[in-house]
Every structure is written in C-alpha cells, then in structure tokens.
Design a protein around this motif. Sequence first.
Motif, PDB file in Angstrom:
ATOM      1  N   PHE A 113       0.831  -1.210   0.000  1.00 39.81           N
ATOM      2  CA  PHE A 113       0.000   0.000   0.000  1.00 39.81           C
ATOM      3  C   PHE A 113       0.866   1.260   0.000  1.00 39.81           C
ATOM      4  CE2 PHE A 113      -3.620  -2.665   0.788  1.00 39.81           C
ATOM      5  CZ  PHE A 113      -4.668  -1.929   0.270  1.00 39.81           C
ATOM      6  N   ILE A 114       2.012   1.215   0.685  1.00 42.44           N
ATOM      7  CA  ILE A 114       2.849   2.426   0.746  1.00 42.44           C
ATOM      8  C   ILE A 114       3.717   2.552  -0.505  1.00 42.44           C
ATOM      9  CG2 ILE A 114       4.696   3.590   2.034  1.00 42.44           C
ATOM     10  CD1 ILE A 114       3.531   2.364   4.570  1.00 42.44           C
ATOM     11  N   SER A 115       4.255   1.455  -0.983  1.00 43.11           N
ATOM     12  CA  SER A 115       5.125   1.529  -2.162  1.00 43.11           C
ATOM     13  C   SER A 115       4.723   0.453  -3.174  1.00 43.11           C
ATOM     14  CB  SER A 115       6.580   1.327  -1.713  1.00 43.11           C
ATOM     15  OG  SER A 115       7.423   1.243  -2.821  1.00 43.11           O
ATOM     16  N   PRO A 116       3.624   0.709  -3.936  1.00 40.63           N
ATOM     17  CA  PRO A 116       3.129  -0.323  -4.864  1.00 40.63           C
ATOM     18  C   PRO A 116       4.147  -0.719  -5.937  1.00 40.63           C
ATOM     19  CG  PRO A 116       1.581   1.516  -4.678  1.00 40.63           C
ATOM     20  CD  PRO A 116       2.820   1.927  -3.968  1.00 40.63           C
ATOM     21  N   ALA A 117       5.070   0.192  -6.259  1.00 42.27           N
ATOM     22  CA  ALA A 117       6.046  -0.142  -7.303  1.00 42.27           C
ATOM     23  C   ALA A 117       6.964  -1.294  -6.890  1.00 42.27           C
ATOM     24  CB  ALA A 117       6.877   1.099  -7.631  1.00 42.27           C
ATOM     25  N   SER A 118       7.038  -1.560  -5.594  1.00 43.23           N
ATOM     26  CA  SER A 118       7.904  -2.667  -5.157  1.00 43.23           C
ATOM     27  C   SER A 118       7.165  -4.009  -5.161  1.00 43.23           C
ATOM     28  CB  SER A 118       8.464  -2.380  -3.759  1.00 43.23           C
ATOM     29  OG  SER A 118       7.409  -2.185  -2.848  1.00 43.23           O
ATOM     30  N   LEU A 119       5.888  -3.981  -5.614  1.00 46.54           N
ATOM     31  CA  LEU A 119       5.076  -5.216  -5.577  1.00 46.54           C
ATOM     32  C   LEU A 119       5.663  -6.404  -6.344  1.00 46.54           C
ATOM     33  CD1 LEU A 119       1.317  -4.168  -5.633  1.00 46.54           C
ATOM     34  CD2 LEU A 119       2.541  -5.432  -3.874  1.00 46.54           C
ATOM     35  N   PRO A 120       6.201  -6.191  -7.573  1.00 46.53           N
ATOM     36  CA  PRO A 120       6.723  -7.380  -8.277  1.00 46.53           C
ATOM     37  C   PRO A 120       7.759  -8.128  -7.447  1.00 46.53           C
ATOM     38  CG  PRO A 120       6.675  -5.479  -9.739  1.00 46.53           C
ATOM     39  CD  PRO A 120       6.319  -4.972  -8.380  1.00 46.53           C
ATOM     40  N   LEU A 121       8.583  -7.386  -6.720  1.00 45.04           N
ATOM     41  CA  LEU A 121       9.618  -8.056  -5.924  1.00 45.04           C
ATOM     42  C   LEU A 121       9.061  -8.530  -4.579  1.00 45.04           C
ATOM     43  CD1 LEU A 121      12.636  -5.651  -6.582  1.00 45.04           C
ATOM     44  CD2 LEU A 121      12.244  -7.878  -7.600  1.00 45.04           C
ATOM     45  N   LEU A 122       8.475  -7.586  -3.826  1.00 48.17           N
ATOM     46  CA  LEU A 122       8.020  -7.958  -2.481  1.00 48.17           C
ATOM     47  C   LEU A 122       6.802  -8.879  -2.511  1.00 48.17           C
ATOM     48  CD1 LEU A 122       8.607  -4.668  -0.482  1.00 48.17           C
ATOM     49  CD2 LEU A 122       9.897  -6.789  -0.411  1.00 48.17           C
ATOM     50  N   GLY A 123       5.951  -8.704  -3.525  1.00 47.50           N
ATOM     51  CA  GLY A 123       4.793  -9.595  -3.660  1.00 47.50           C
ATOM     52  C   GLY A 123       5.254 -11.032  -3.792  1.00 47.50           C
ATOM     53  N   MET A 124       6.261 -11.241  -4.641  1.00 46.31           N
ATOM     54  CA  MET A 124       6.774 -12.598  -4.846  1.00 46.31           C
ATOM     55  C   MET A 124       7.524 -13.097  -3.607  1.00 46.31           C
ATOM     56  SD  MET A 124       5.730 -13.607  -7.660  1.00 46.31           S
ATOM     57  CE  MET A 124       6.286 -14.299  -9.187  1.00 46.31           C
ATOM     58  N   LEU A 125       8.258 -12.201  -2.962  1.00 46.97           N
ATOM     59  CA  LEU A 125       9.007 -12.595  -1.753  1.00 46.97           C
ATOM     60  C   LEU A 125       8.050 -13.096  -0.668  1.00 46.97           C
ATOM     61  CD1 LEU A 125      11.955 -12.328  -0.308  1.00 46.97           C
ATOM     62  CD2 LEU A 125      10.898 -10.381   0.804  1.00 46.97           C
ATOM     63  N   PHE A 126       7.011 -12.301  -0.423  1.00 40.67           N
ATOM     64  CA  PHE A 126       6.077 -12.672   0.640  1.00 40.67           C
ATOM     65  C   PHE A 126       5.220 -13.877   0.234  1.00 40.67           C
ATOM     66  CE2 PHE A 126       6.614  -8.087   2.039  1.00 40.67           C
ATOM     67  CZ  PHE A 126       7.379  -8.422   3.141  1.00 40.67           C
ATOM     68  N   PHE A 127       4.912 -13.973  -1.057  1.00 45.14           N
ATOM     69  CA  PHE A 127       4.156 -15.137  -1.532  1.00 45.14           C
ATOM     70  C   PHE A 127       4.968 -16.417  -1.298  1.00 45.14           C
ATOM     71  CE2 PHE A 127       3.114 -17.880  -5.360  1.00 45.14           C
ATOM     72  CZ  PHE A 127       2.008 -18.453  -4.783  1.00 45.14           C
ATOM     73  N   GLY A 128       6.233 -16.356  -1.673  1.00 44.32           N
ATOM     74  CA  GLY A 128       7.120 -17.511  -1.467  1.00 44.32           C
ATOM     75  C   GLY A 128       7.191 -17.886   0.005  1.00 44.32           C
ATOM     76  N   ASN A 129       7.240 -16.855   0.850  1.00 43.21           N
ATOM     77  CA  ASN A 129       7.336 -17.117   2.289  1.00 43.21           C
ATOM     78  C   ASN A 129       6.055 -17.728   2.838  1.00 43.21           C
ATOM     79  OD1 ASN A 129       7.385 -15.645   5.364  1.00 43.21           O
ATOM     80  ND2 ASN A 129       9.137 -16.814   4.668  1.00 43.21           N
ATOM     81  N   LEU A 130       4.921 -17.275   2.289  1.00 39.26           N
ATOM     82  CA  LEU A 130       3.647 -17.863   2.730  1.00 39.26           C
ATOM     83  C   LEU A 130       3.564 -19.333   2.316  1.00 39.26           C
ATOM     84  CD1 LEU A 130       0.927 -17.348   4.129  1.00 39.26           C
ATOM     85  CD2 LEU A 130      -0.017 -16.771   1.911  1.00 39.26           C
TER      86      LEU A 130
END
Lengths: 112, 384
Positions: free
Chosen positions: B229-246
């Motif tokens: 929500f604060i930095s949507p541009a980082s979603l491709p990286l952080l989205g995948m990082l957190f998805f992998g962790n989940l």
Amino acid sequence: MDIDLILKAINITVIGYIIVFVVLFLLYLSFYYLAKLLESQAKERCRRAGKNKCAEHDKFSVDSDTTAAIAMALYLHFGETHDIDSTKLTMKRESKRYTPWNSKIYNVIHRL
Amino acid sequence: MEGLYRFLEYTGFANFTFGHGIMIIVGLVFIFLAIKKDYEPLLLVPIGFGIILGNIPFIQNAGLNLGVYENGSVLRYLYFGVLSGVYPPLIFLGIGAMTDFSTLISNPKLMLLGAAAQLGIFATFLGSIFLGFNLNEAGAIGIIGGADGPTAIFLASKLANGSNGNLNLIGPIAIAAYSYMALVPVIQPPIMRLLTTKKERVIRMKPPRSVSKVEKIIFPVAGLLLTGFISPASLPLLGMLFFGNLLKESMVTERLAETARKPMIDIVTILLGLTVGASTQADIFLTKQSVLIFILGALSFMVATAGGILFAKFMNLFLSNENKINPLIGSAGVSAVPDSARVSQLEGLKYDKNNHLLMHAMAPNVAGVIGSAIAAGILMSFLL
C-alpha cells in the motif's frame, strides 16, 4: 552542474530514505504489538488451563550457546550423510561349504 | 580459395579485439574466484561463463544472429527475461520460500537496521548525479548499494535499459552488484572494526524468543499489505518474496515451496547469470561509465555498511543494558543474504569465542532485502 537536477535528486533522496524507514518502522510496530497481543492471549489460555503449564510456557527460551550446539550437531549429521558410496570392496569369507556333492561328510561335521 | 578467406573472416581470430581479450580474462577470473576461493559460486560461475560466451568475437549484423544484442538470437530470447524484469521477481519467489523470518519477527526492532543500511542506495544515487549521470541512470546505479543482485537488475532493466535516451547499464550494474556481493567478506570487516570499539564488539544480545506459527503466517500477509500500500512499485519483488514465504510457512503447500526454493530458483539463476554475463560484450561494457559504476558500487557498499553499524550504535543510546544491540550486526543490513550475516558472526567470534551473532544478524539481513526492494520501488515511482 544543473542546480535543478541536484535539488530534485536531494528531494528524492530525503523522501525516499524517510519512506524506507517509515515502512520498516510500521512493520516493526505491527509485529511488536502483535507479539504482545499473542503473548497476552497465550497467557490467558495458560491461566485458564492451570498455572504449571503457564510456567513452562514462560520458561521456553533457547540460549545462543545451545542453538549453536544444535546447529553444529545438525551440520555434522548432514555432513556425514552422502549419496556416493565408498568404492572399497570387502570380501566376506563364506563359511558354509555345503554342496550336494559333499552332503555326507558335511552332515558328519556339521551336526544340528 | 575465396571460400577459405570468407570462412577466416567469420572466425573469432579475425574479429578479436583487445577488449574481447580483457573481458575473457575477467570471465576467467570470475570462474577462478568461484571455484578456487568459493566466492558466491552459484552466481559467479554462470556469470563468468556468460562473460566468456558473450565475448567470443564474431562478425556482427552478418545475419548469424548470435549475440545477446542481435534480434532473433537464442541468447537474445533468454536475455528477454532480464530486459523485461521477469527473472528477478522469480528469484524473489524462491528467496521467500527459503527464508526464515523468525529472528526478525522475534526482535522486530532490528528491522530498522535494514532500513538504515539503505543509506548506501541514496548516497550512491546522489554521487552518480554529481558524476554526470542523469536521474534514471543514477537511480539504477544507486541500487547497487542495496547489495541485492536481483533488485539491482530489476531496477536497471526499468530505468537504464538503453531506451528513452538512457544508457544501457544493466550489464555493468549487475556485474558490479554481484562482484561486490561476492567481496562482502573483504569489504565489510575493516569498516566494522573502524566504527566499533572492542567493548561494543563483545556485546551479548538477548537470545531470540520462540516465534509461533501464527506470527510466521501473518508476517508475509501483513508485510505485503503494508509495503504494497505504501510503495506499490515494489510489488513485483516484495509480492513474490512474501508469496514464497507464505508457501513455506503455511505448511500446506510444501510441494510448491520446494519447487520455488529449489528447481525454479536454480533454473532462473542459470538463465539470469548466463545472460547477464553474456550482455557484457566488450564494445558495450568497456566504457568510462562502467569504470565509474564500479567505483560508485564499491563506495555504496561501504556507505551501506557504515549506515547499518552507526544506526545500531545510535539505537543503543536508547536501549537498556540487557537489550543492547551488538553493532557488528548492523553491517548485515546491507542484504547480501547470507554472506553479510556470516561476516558479522565471524567478526563477533574473533573477539568473543562464545558470542554467536549469526541468528541476530539474520534479522537485519532479511530486513535489508525488504528495505532494498522498497527503495527500488520508491526510485521507480519517482523516476518512471
């Protein structure tokens, strides 16, 4: 050197660095209070279940030396497991010399 | 006879230049460091071999379609994953599936060290502007200070990919980032010793508490929501990082987590390393800009290391004696997982043989991964 460019860069630097801090600070606050919340819930559950169990829960903590010892043991354990067999062959002497050709003498020597 | 001459014109010997020779030697040095010195072999072997592959001389634009910069070549198709920013998020998926955030969750204040170490990114960004790069190129160069190869490649592919009047800096940035990541055990210790006292180096930190499964599952979801929500541009990286962790922490998708952290990340690492290496063709790589990028990259690692250590000392001013932080773990905030955490551990052991800092250092280390991805997202949203 373009002053506008430098000012813009400084602007991005300051705002960007602050945002990184704010995001991670919020994440820190979230997990700091989440831990408190979960801990109080766990204590409440323990209190309902009985005091002894609570004490056990509170005591649970592993110091760094113990963790390092566990890590070393695991490292050594996994270091020993391997998927390549040793190529050394050991010949085992076969003591049983029975064949149908010497069955009579075999039965004389080896009595059950 | 004419056919023979024609054949000779096509050979590598006829097209060899001094630059090709230098780059082939660089590739050989990478392979040597990886195999002999064990410096990041999983990265340096594919990159080193890629450098050699990309610098075998041949006639360009003769319809052979061989080089990474020639349309229709096999290497070009593989390089598309770098240009389009496909590979880095896939690597982040694997990293997420293999990372244990427990130490960070158990002592969340160490997240701030991961934020402090991002000083390297922004200092390098400013330094690049002063050295004459434009904003986009400076942003791409600055991310080297995040000490995170995939993030550096991701941002460089967006900001400095050779389009819109920007230089193509993907190759030099990637090579600089990975080279300095491999050199973390050499770069960091002198700075750590310079900025800490003997008394600080022997600080014993409180053992981390046990982390419940619920916390581990909430972390990737809450982390995604907050950072997204604060930095949507980082979603491709952080989205995948957190998805992998989940996938890892949920314990119900073990097969997917296993695939993400083993076969998938291995395949992508091979493709990424080889094509980034091959993109360092001498005529494109050996420029004044590449030399400047290497100098800036080294400085960014040093500033990032100093940022983490100094912030740990600053935090100690407000912490009680039993909660004090050993400043040696501040250097792990530069990301470069897990090498910088290992450096903290080894430096700590030099001054107290029973003081194991690895667990504590892993917290700022993984926070650094999150911090550098957020910084990349912020730079993208400012500069694109």
